[in-house]
Design an enzyme around this catalytic site. Structure first.
Site, PDB file in Angstrom:
ATOM      1  CG  PHE A 119      -6.870 -66.313  -0.816  1.00 52.41           C
ATOM      2  CD1 PHE A 119      -5.276 -67.037   0.335  1.00 52.41           C
ATOM      3  CD2 PHE A 119      -7.275 -65.533  -1.621  1.00 52.41           C
ATOM      4  CE1 PHE A 119      -4.159 -66.197  -0.394  1.00 52.41           C
ATOM      5  CE2 PHE A 119      -5.669 -64.894  -2.387  1.00 52.41           C
ATOM      6  CZ  PHE A 119      -4.476 -64.545  -1.748  1.00 52.41           C
ATOM      7  CD  GLN A 240     -10.791 -58.296  -6.131  1.00 54.18           C
ATOM      8  OE1 GLN A 240      -9.947 -58.298  -6.912  1.00 54.18           O
ATOM      9  NE2 GLN A 240     -11.647 -58.681  -5.811  1.00 54.18           N
ATOM     10  CG  HIS A 242      -6.187 -56.942  -3.414  1.00 51.76           C
ATOM     11  ND1 HIS A 242      -5.548 -56.693  -1.782  1.00 51.76           N
ATOM     12  CD2 HIS A 242      -6.055 -57.490  -4.049  1.00 51.76           C
ATOM     13  CE1 HIS A 242      -5.457 -57.649  -0.988  1.00 51.76           C
ATOM     14  NE2 HIS A 242      -6.034 -58.312  -2.309  1.00 51.76           N
ATOM     15  CG  LEU A 252      -0.620 -57.378  -4.321  1.00 54.24           C
ATOM     16  CD1 LEU A 252      -2.040 -57.033  -4.158  1.00 54.24           C
ATOM     17  CD2 LEU A 252      -1.239 -58.425  -5.438  1.00 54.24           C
ATOM     18  CD  GLU A 255      -7.933 -62.566   0.022  1.00 55.30           C
ATOM     19  OE1 GLU A 255      -7.997 -61.578  -0.806  1.00 55.30           O
ATOM     20  OE2 GLU A 255      -8.805 -62.801  -0.176  1.00 55.30           O
ATOM     21  NE  ARG A 286      -8.468 -60.330  -3.122  1.00 55.83           N
ATOM     22  CZ  ARG A 286      -7.756 -60.766  -4.148  1.00 55.83           C
ATOM     23  NH1 ARG A 286      -7.316 -60.341  -5.004  1.00 55.83           N
ATOM     24  NH2 ARG A 286      -6.468 -61.184  -3.791  1.00 55.83           N
ATOM     25  CG  HIS A 353      -5.865 -56.361  -7.116  1.00 56.89           C
ATOM     26  ND1 HIS A 353      -4.542 -56.125  -7.271  1.00 56.89           N
ATOM     27  CD2 HIS A 353      -6.303 -57.450  -7.004  1.00 56.89           C
ATOM     28  CE1 HIS A 353      -4.128 -57.332  -7.258  1.00 56.89           C
ATOM     29  NE2 HIS A 353      -5.123 -58.455  -7.348  1.00 56.89           N
ATOM     30  NE  ARG A 398      -9.352 -61.885  -8.963  1.00 54.85           N
ATOM     31  CZ  ARG A 398      -8.568 -61.968  -8.576  1.00 54.85           C
ATOM     32  NH1 ARG A 398      -8.253 -62.916  -8.219  1.00 54.85           N
ATOM     33  NH2 ARG A 398      -7.252 -60.454  -8.312  1.00 54.85           N
TER      34      ARG A 398
END
Lengths: 601, 232
Positions: A119, A240, A242, A252, A255, A286, A353, A398
């Site tokens: 990730f 955040q 995304h 969504l 990732e 991100r 997000h 995050r």
């Protein structure tokens, strides 16, 4: 007072991953636990988490919790508290294995151990080669976790108040939280739930923004309840976006797509992340990827007739990989776009997000507030965990895969601490009537219709009569997107503060016409909007004050991170929209501090 | 676009009725949930229905759409004939409008003990499970408990208190099929008798209704086979 009253050792508000993990811990320890949730537990938004949860199991690449900690501190743009981050990363492997023992159907490697995928922002050896740290159940990890935790709670005989809406926290003069006023959505009947300890686990506030990846229930109810109880909210300016929400729609796209080898291209077919993050490319953090996409579009390299999105390419991947590892997002693409990602790239855009900010907590998930002399103190018996809390393990940004981890680690930590607390606090405290009255008033406002008991000579009343809750919610979401998006400036934010304040004023005079008791969703939406508006104001006010760029907060007029002035947490109070600040906890529990460095990927 | 929607508020309505709505200029690609939200926000805020994630994973907005059970949020309105007739999921009590009382459905779900049961001592590390063993859970663990299947099943309509129904039985098989679970005997025993499992007559309405393309009928068949095997 003619309201039903129930007493429990612990009240958990919210039945997502954090709430259910804590409830399980407590029920297994034979504490009496009430879980209050406005939806049936498996509808909670944890269910929608896709990619997985981070833990340095080292099943695929060499790994170590200390490397995970480094990545998380760096990912947070050095705003994360390093003691809480150390606690989380150390606890991660054990917590994942525990979930597996509970029954989570993780995907598997050939040797039978838990499958892990790479990730964004993951490295070995403090910034070296890419790590594969995200434990996954295909791309339905949140669903697998939430259902498993609910199932274990049924076995543990946790007491659920399903489809009960929490109105406000109840407290005494000293500020101790003693329970909640809620109502049963099905009947409209009110109930007071008294508890020796309370855990707020109500999730984030993604509904602040027009295009978001969140469920409609994500209205930050617990955050707003905390504000109204006099508790400040921390770091609300960090929201955040995304990088890969479905363009224009918001669903969504995990990732994990990039983790499995997918990448982003612009209108020229260029893999543009090579320019922004030469080392890790599409697996940068991100905030970095979202900004890169926004810049590509702003500079005219967006795709489509309006040049307003980029493409996420995975058609070069083996079809079997997509079917096996990413079946959920394939389904989403086919349903909402009519595109099979095996054959065609997917239009994506940075989409609201995750709420990095929240109720200030420490590594035990206790809610902490500043005290006179400059330090901070835990509010006895009050806890928060998950997206509504700010421990702060995510700081200014995050990392993907750290959210599912956060909820179970701190849900568990809360449970553990509560069990200890209950040993020395065996009695319920007296519940003052004033606190109940206040909460009832909030409800009464929407029970009778605001207009009927506001004075009719209010100068705005004619104007306000025409405003519906739904219209105001749309307006709020538009304002937040327009004035508090990926890139921010002083003037625009200042206008944003005014615009949100204006919506807040109008909401006082807005009305609903449905005053029935049974399953009145109009009333719930009004209460939710009241919560959201407070959080909008918290977010935009905190963003206006922070004159630097850090993590998800990008100021065009202050483009550099300014550690000297701004390596500190914001605290926003409802009263007078006041802000104060507290230092970042840079000292970890056992290891050396990671001092701030320039952040390159 | 024309809609005909089941309405019932027990506080004010002596009996349920169908109410007509017209939606002007529905957006291209619009899902039914968004259409209902527009009706609610623009025309009639008293219209009640559950919904949340908007992408078919939370299982809140199951309803009966032109005679077929499905999730509003993943049903494109362009595929629906007009007037679109929307009713609550059939067979369970209505609380209000499209909101049903799902207690019986969840009681049956809880009755199959839908959690992993392990009797051996718990190891320090994860239980090992080969990819092939794990593959057996695909098509089972994805259930979102929307109740589209059980409320489309005539056997469940007749005996919602005795027949577990397709959703609960799919979960029963999910744990029977899990290589880590050690309660096979008890699980099978608990499903014995004329009703709990054997009221399924393989009508397959559940398969047709499942918005996640799962196959409860097949799972029920597998349980029956395993039961037979364990009896021999």
């Amino acid at each position: 007072m003619n309201i039903a009253q129930r007493k429990f050792d612990t009240l958990v508000i919210g039945a997502g991953g954090a709430g259910l993990r804590a409830a399980l811990q407590l029920s297994q320890a034979e504490a009496t636990v009430a879980v209050v949730s406005k939806v049936f537990p498996t509808r909670s938004h944890t269910v929608a988490a896709q990619g997985g949860m981070n833990a340095a199991l080292g099943n695929v690449t060499d790994d170590n919790w200390h490397w995970h900690m480094y990545d998380t501190v760096k990912g947070s743009d050095y705003l994360g508290d390093q003691d809480a981050i150390e606690y989380m990363c150390r606890a991660a492997p054990k917590t994942v294995v525990e979930l597996e023992h509970f029954g989570v159907p993780f995907s598997r490697l050939e040797n039978g151990s838990i499958y892990q995928r790479p990730f964004g922002g993951q490295s070995q050896n403090f910034g070296g080669e890419q790590a594969a740290r995200t434990c996954a159940a295909a791309d339905r990890t949140g669903h697998a976790m939430l259902h498993t935790l609910y199932q274990q709670n049924i076995n543990a005989k946790t007491h659920f108040f399903d489809e009960f809406f929490a109105v406000d926290l109840l407290k005494n003069k000293r500020g101790d939280i003693l329970g909640v006023l809620a109502f049963d959505i099905e009947s409209g009947e009110k109930i007071i739930i008294e508890a020796k300890t309370t855990l707020i686990a109500t999730g984030g506030a993604g509904q602040l923004f027009r295009t978001n990846t969140n469920a409609s229930i994500n209205t930050g109810d617990g955050l707003a309840m905390a504000l109204r109880a006099g508790i400040p909210l921390q770091d609300m300016e960090f929201f955040q976006f995304h990088p890969t929400g479905v363009a224009g729609k918001g669903m969504l796209i995990t990732e994990g797509v990039r983790g499995e080898g997918g990448y982003l291209i612009n209108a020229e077919g260029e893999r543009f992340m090579e320019r922004y993050a030469p080392h890790v490319k599409d697996l940068a953090s991100r905030d970095v990827v979202s900004r890169a996409i926004a810049i590509e579009i702003r500079e005219g390299r967006g795709c489509g007739p309006n040049k307003d999105y980029v493409l996420l390419k995975m058609d070069h991947l083996d079809a079997e990989v997509i079917k096996k590892r990413l079946p959920g997002i394939r389904d989403t693409c086919m349903t909402f776009l009519g595109i099979d990602p095996i054959d065609q790239p997917v239009p994506v855009f940075p989409t609201a997000h995750y709420t990095m900010g929240g109720i200030p907590t420490n590594k035990n998930a206790q809610v902490v507030v500043p005290v006179g002399t400059g330090g901070e103190e835990a509010i006895p018996g009050l806890y928060a965990a998950g997206e509504c809390a700010c421990a702060s393990v995510h700081g200014a940004n995050r990392l993907g895969g750290n959210s599912l981890l956060d909820i179970v680690v701190f849900g568990r930590a809360a449970g553990k601490h509560i069990i200890d607390y209950l040993k020395s606090h065996r009695r319920h405290q007296a519940l003052p009537d004033e606190s109940i009255e206040q909460a009832l008033q909030r409800l009464a406002h929407w029970e009778t219709g605001a207009l009927e008991h506001e004075s009719s000579d209010h100068e705005n009343s004619d104007h306000a009569k025409n405003v519906s809750v739904a219209q105001l919610k749309n307006r709020l979401q538009q304002v937040m997107e327009e004035y508090c998006g990926v890139f921010r400036t002083e003037d625009v934010l200042a206008e944003g503060v005014k615009a949100v304040q204006d919506i807040k004023d109008q909401l006082e005079y807005a009305h609903i016409s449905d005053h029935s008791s049974i399953f009145n969703t109009a009333r719930i939406e009004a209460l939710e909007l009241e919560n959201l508006v407070e959080l909008g104001l918290a977010t935009v006010t905190s963003a206006l004050a922070r004159q630097e760029s850090r993590g998800a907060h990008s100021r065009v007029d202050y483009q550099q991170r300014d550690d000297e002035r701004w390596m500190k947490h914001s605290l926003y109070y409802l009263q007078d929209n006041r802000l104060c600040y507290k230092p970042v906890r840079t000292k970890p529990m056992t290891v050396d501090t990671f001092p701030p460095k320039e952040r390159v990927y | 676009m024309r809609f005909s929607i089941y309405r019932y508020n027990p506080e004010t309505d002596p009996r349920p009725y169908m109410q007509e709505y017209t939606l002007v200029d529905p957006a291209p690609g619009m899902m039914l949930r968004d259409a209902l939200l527009r009706i609610k926000n623009e025309q009639d805020e008293s219209l009640s229905f559950r919904h949340s994630c908007g992408e078919g994973v939370c299982g809140s907005d199951g309803m009966n759409i032109n005679g077929k059970n499905g999730l509003a949020c993943v049903t494109p309105i362009s595929e629906l004939t007009q007037p679109v007739i929307i009713r609550p999921l059939p067979g369970l009590p209505v609380i209000r409008d499209l909101v049903i009382d799902m207690s019986q459905f969840f009681t049956q779900y809880r009755a199959v003990k839908p959690w992993l049961i392990v009797k051996d001592p718990i190891p320090e590390v994860e239980f090992k499970q080969s990819p092939e063993e794990r593959d057996k859970l695909d098509g089972l663990y994805e259930c979102i408990l929307c109740a589209c299947c059980s409320t489309s099943c005539p056997s469940f309509w007749w005996n919602p208190d005795k027949f577990r129904g397709p959703a609960a039985l799919l979960q029963a098989w999910r744990f029977l099929a899990d290589s880590r679970d050690q309660a096979t005997e008890e699980r099978l025993q608990a499903l014995d008798g004329p009703y709990k499992l054997f009221r399924c007559h393989s009508i397959m309405s559940c398969v047709d209704a499942c918005p996640k393309h799962l196959n409860p009928t097949k799972a029920i068949g597998n349980i029956k086979k395993l039961m037979l095997k364990s009896m021999l």
